[in-house]
Design an enzyme around this catalytic site. Structure first.
Site, short mmCIF file in Angstrom:
data_model
loop_
_atom_site.label_atom_id
_atom_site.label_comp_id
_atom_site.label_asym_id
_atom_site.label_seq_id
_atom_site.Cartn_x
_atom_site.Cartn_y
_atom_site.Cartn_z
N TYR A 167 53.45 50.58 48.96
CA TYR A 167 52.38 50.67 47.95
C TYR A 167 51.44 49.47 47.97
CZ TYR A 167 54.11 54.31 44.64
OH TYR A 167 54.48 55.46 44.01
N GLU A 168 50.18 49.74 47.70
CA GLU A 168 49.19 48.69 47.41
C GLU A 168 49.05 47.69 48.56
OE1 GLU A 168 47.78 49.73 44.98
OE2 GLU A 168 49.35 50.86 44.03
N GLY A 169 49.09 48.21 49.76
CA GLY A 169 49.02 47.35 50.93
C GLY A 169 50.42 47.04 51.40
N GLN A 205 50.26 42.18 52.99
CA GLN A 205 50.41 41.11 51.99
C GLN A 205 50.61 39.76 52.66
OE1 GLN A 205 50.00 41.93 48.79
NE2 GLN A 205 49.90 44.10 49.35
#
Lengths: 602, 602
Positions: free
Chosen positions: B447-449, B454
């Site tokens: 999720y979310e990258g 990250q």
């Protein structure tokens, strides 16, 4: 749709370049093991599994197994694909010729096993466990079983299971409740419930042969929580006439449930209820019939084989996961890898994606070499001409078995997760088939003694007793590999391995020095196992690197293959071996801090 | 059946003993944050989630979501449980009062989020994403949206989504194909397909507000692969009258499919087809309406919030998994832990099981403290009285966000797997509910990258630019914690943290020294992130240990709780922090060996 291509070329490298099996003239059957034999065999099973089994892998997971009117139905296509596999003889490559097998070394059986699992782990398990069961029966069964049962299992028309676990006990067999009562005719009747029975029922074969642990009453007729009362029995789904081998009426074994599992959903995991089931006691024929050791040794024989099989199975799923993620990384377009470029590239251009792929592949190929070597050791243990050779090979195989089981399954699980990570969100979607590898591979860390139990086996049993002899043999293998790399200037590899081997030595010394402290040894066990694991794969990479170096120098045509071996070897030496120092530091803490809290405070 | 008990006492420790929020008088709303307020709030949401949400967690997973006549049906009980949650106000604890929220600090919202996810990750996601969307809308929305839309989202009667990913592109937004065409009335029409839209459709609320990335044509009317053309839009499932806020006819958004996923199956992950959907452009109101940066900054705002939420969600599932495995380990009988004993014990007596449990718990509590601290930093960034304080807090929050997202999700996944391992074979059976935690938690690494992205964000962006200022602030926090432990003689903890902090320093220096080498930085990024992660949790354990030490000395009544903090702190310092040396060694290799192979050779 997921892909799978069996690693035939890599097996041929391992067999003929690395282990040079064709030169092992003193091992029965090995001199025939030239490329002329091995290539067509491996290509044959590869093609079969790629064509017939792999296409059923995802649908089998989706459909799962179900219980209908007391009988288990496997997923669509499984029964037919299983029969074709057996008819082609792929299940019995390494079974003894006297029972109808092809009589090839276990090494080839291991390769076949990895390929079968890589194509369809759930389906392969029916056959894999049958082979483990028949090998056990070969050593523990009565003559009529060898005559009438084993050939059926070799042909795959009957399958086998192992029935150990009960709802309230797995590892601790003393707590077992299943009871066996001797009958006037010398047979037994077994009553109890077994769980987690892989292939416990299904529609692939005419009959199922269950190898069952159950307790006999003691001299006072009582069933006690004691290992010595645990014995080993054969219970056939359909009763068998010992004289003719013919199947007769249904035995008292019924399916209580088929479990819904995280993965391996195409394999039926059953609750089996035994109700006065006719049973025949098993035992090493050389042992006293009243010795309970007969039962336990039979079980350990089966477990040992199954432990190796579990590690190799984990490798099979890891390889399949790797291949899919490598293909995805080559095809998926995203971003520009370097400044100045405005051309979108495949994600394989990203160093962090490379890191994941190389990590997977370096483990897979290193593990394949290591597993093959241990399989060869088992052959040597059985068939080497000199007693010393047999003993040494046996020592090593014993020592390394828990490492194959635990380290392979841990790293394979990491590998399948790396594959999902490379897919990103697409990896989380079931249709893409890659998350199945995670769910399937997760079981191998649990099967045949959870990995913590393997670690304990390593430190408490394998490094105790004759352990120092086994460890010295292992250490000398490492020294040879180090020197072999140094001879040709592969010093970066040999230096890294020497450093890690020192950590291993220190860990083994620590275990010896603390062998009196049960808690400390147990607390350190997992880190010690990890040191063994990473060094074991490092050992194989050192050997493979030397071989690849020599073959490159000799200008063999497969340069890309050989150069990749060197790259993967360096990866392992530079990025995996350094883990030993942290593992050692942690192991040397023993149980410090771990037992301080009251159980209820956790 | 799985259990779940919200970690209320631990949050109260973090809030009042560790962060001492009640003393932060200069932060708006914080002086009211005494135990009298926080305890009933946390106990309230805890009881609600334990009673109403957790019992639907397993059934929701089993049933999943389905598409019926173009509309998504969530699992039985979800709609009702969601409504009750919102009616009780648990969804809007941290929403602004001017929109109808309770106006508590984000710190409380984080605690509520962890508890909601811990009880039912799939159900909590509908509400969690709605909060992320409304926060974004608060900054990027037009006045009529703030008036008519946000209050509905705060009440939970409308929900929100973020629509970024398309079938062929996720991280690389330049490749996006969804198009927006301006209409004469200033609105837009959007056409394209978005995938992986969590809560993209469902039966929980009257309306769904989609925040959508789409491309505007360039000056020549062409759609190009360029970030500057990507803009941010609001598309409502039902059209909204900007004047009255009333819902009118259905907009051009339809559900193409509901994905079958590995986990989080109670949350509807949709393919959404936009066909001339009426859209309203979003942008920071302080920015030029024609600036594409408005869209991107809006998206990054949402992403940042969602990244924190992802890390905290991972923690929530990890905590639930931990609790179940701890209970199982206390109840499951097997073997005798020490020689001489013949009494079967619970498996929690085994050091290797302890190791797994303590590993899980030390991460969970350390992460809870760390996540809470970063939430506090975000409050300070917004509301601290001095600009310097705001800037410093903002620097730290920015630096640490990718660590919360990636390190938390990696470790949480490990934790859920440790839970399965403790259950052994029983962990693999779906009915027991623990493998669900593995499947659910697996998404947070994506999720979310994905976590690799990250790590790259950390080294390439967060440690670049103003990164040295942020890092210096972080390093000074570590120094303070070290000294604080030394003051009271907790030297074993401070020494370990100092050693790890030196590795962190060296890693950061390495990144700076190699910042010109794109590949090296990228290759090192994951190891650097891991150093930050393990040190970050170590920092929190140092602080927690000092606090626990002082409170024990002051004879506070909860001795067992405080002593456990010291045990867990020591665990982290002794057994996790030493990992930094291997991570550093590996990071410093840069891309060496990783890019040597041709892409096609993998």
């Amino acid at each position: 749709m997921p892909i799978y291509k069996a690693p035939v070329e890599d097996y041929l490298f391992v067999l003929h370049d690395l282990l040079r099996v064709q030169d092992l003239k003193d091992l029965a059957g090995f001199s025939e093991l030239t490329n002329d034999l091995t290539r067509p065999v491996l290509e044959g099973i590869a093609q079969f599994c790629e064509d017939k089994w792999q296409p059923l892998n995802q649908s089998g997971d989706e459909e799962g197994c179900r219980l209908e009117n007391g009988a288990v139905r496997t997923p669509k296509g499984f029964a037919e694909a299983y029969k074709q596999y057996c008819e082609a003889g792929w299940n019995k490559l390494a079974s003894p010729e006297r029972f109808g097998g092809a009589g090839l070394p276990g090494l080839i059986g291991m390769a076949a096993g990895e390929i079968a699992v890589g194509s369809n782990a759930a389906l392969a398990l029916y056959s894999g466990l049958t082979n483990a069961a028949l090998s056990t029966l070969e050593v523990t069964g009565a003559p009529w079983m060898l005559e009438h049962i084993i050939p059926k299992m070799v042909d795959g028309v009957w399958t086998g299971t192992m029935c150990l676990t009960e709802p309230h006990c797995g590892t601790d067999l003393r707590l077992m409740k299943t009871k066996a009562i001797e009958q006037p005719d010398g047979s037994y009747k077994i009553t109890g419930t077994k769980i987690f029975i892989s292939g416990g029922d299904h529609d692939l074969s005419d009959n199922i042969v269950h190898l069952v642990l159950a307790k006999l009453p003691n001299a006072e007729g009582k069933f006690v929580d004691d290992l010595s009362s645990v014995n080993f029995f054969l219970v056939s789904k359909q009763n068998i006439d010992p004289n003719s081998g013919r199947l007769s009426h249904r035995n008292g074994v019924s399916v209580g449930a088929v479990e819904k599992k995280m993965g391996i959903r195409g394999n039926a995991t059953c609750v089996l209820n035994f109700e006065d089931a006719v049973a025949h006691r098993l035992g090493s024929q050389s042992e006293s019939k009243t010795s309970s050791a007969a039962g336990m040794s039979g079980m350990f024989l089966m477990m040992n084989r199954a432990r190796l099989g579990t590690g190799i199975s984990a490798l099979g799923v890891s390889e399949a996961a790797y291949q899919n993620s490598a293909q995805y990384a080559q095809e998926r377009i995203a971003g520009k890898p370097a400044k100045g470029s405005n051309q979108p590239h495949a994600i394989i251009s990203y160093p962090d994606v490379r890191r994941l792929l190389i990590k997977q592949r370096a483990f897979n190929e290193g593990a394949r070499a290591f597993g093959s070597w241990v399989s060869l050791l088992i052959e040597k243990q059985r068939n080497a001409s000199e007693p010393d050779q047999r003993r040494r090979a046996g020592d090593l195989a014993q020592l390394l078995t828990p490492i194959i089981k635990a380290y392979f399954s841990d790293r394979a699980f990491d590998g399948t997760n790396a594959a999902v990570q490379i897919y990103g969100g697409h990896g989380y979607i079931r249709d893409n088939g890659v998350e199945q590898f995670v769910r399937d591979s997760r079981i191998y860390q649990i099967y045949e003694g959870a990995n913590g139990v393997q670690a304990h086996d390593l430190v408490a049993r394998k490094l105790g007793a004759d352990g120092s002899r086994a460890y010295e043999a292992f250490a000398s293998e490492i020294t040879v590999a180090i020197e072999s790399c140094e001879e040709v200037g592969l010093d970066d590899l040999s230096d890294a391995l020497r450093k890690a081997a020192k950590d291993l030595e220190a860990a083994v010394e620590w275990v010896r020095a603390n062998s009196g402290s049960t808690y400390d040894i147990a607390a350190a066990s997992y880190d010690v196992l990890n040191i063994f694991g990473v060094v074991s794969i490092g050992l194989m990479w050192a050997r493979a690197a030397r071989v690849a170096h020599d073959l490159l120098k000799a200008n063999r045509a497969d340069r890309e293959f050989l150069e990749r071996k060197l790259v993967l070897a360096r990866y392992w030496m530079e990025r995996e071996l350094p883990m030993t120092s942290t593992f050692l530091e942690r192991a040397a803490l023993g149980s410090r801090g771990l037992m301080d809290l009251a159980a209820a405070a956790l």
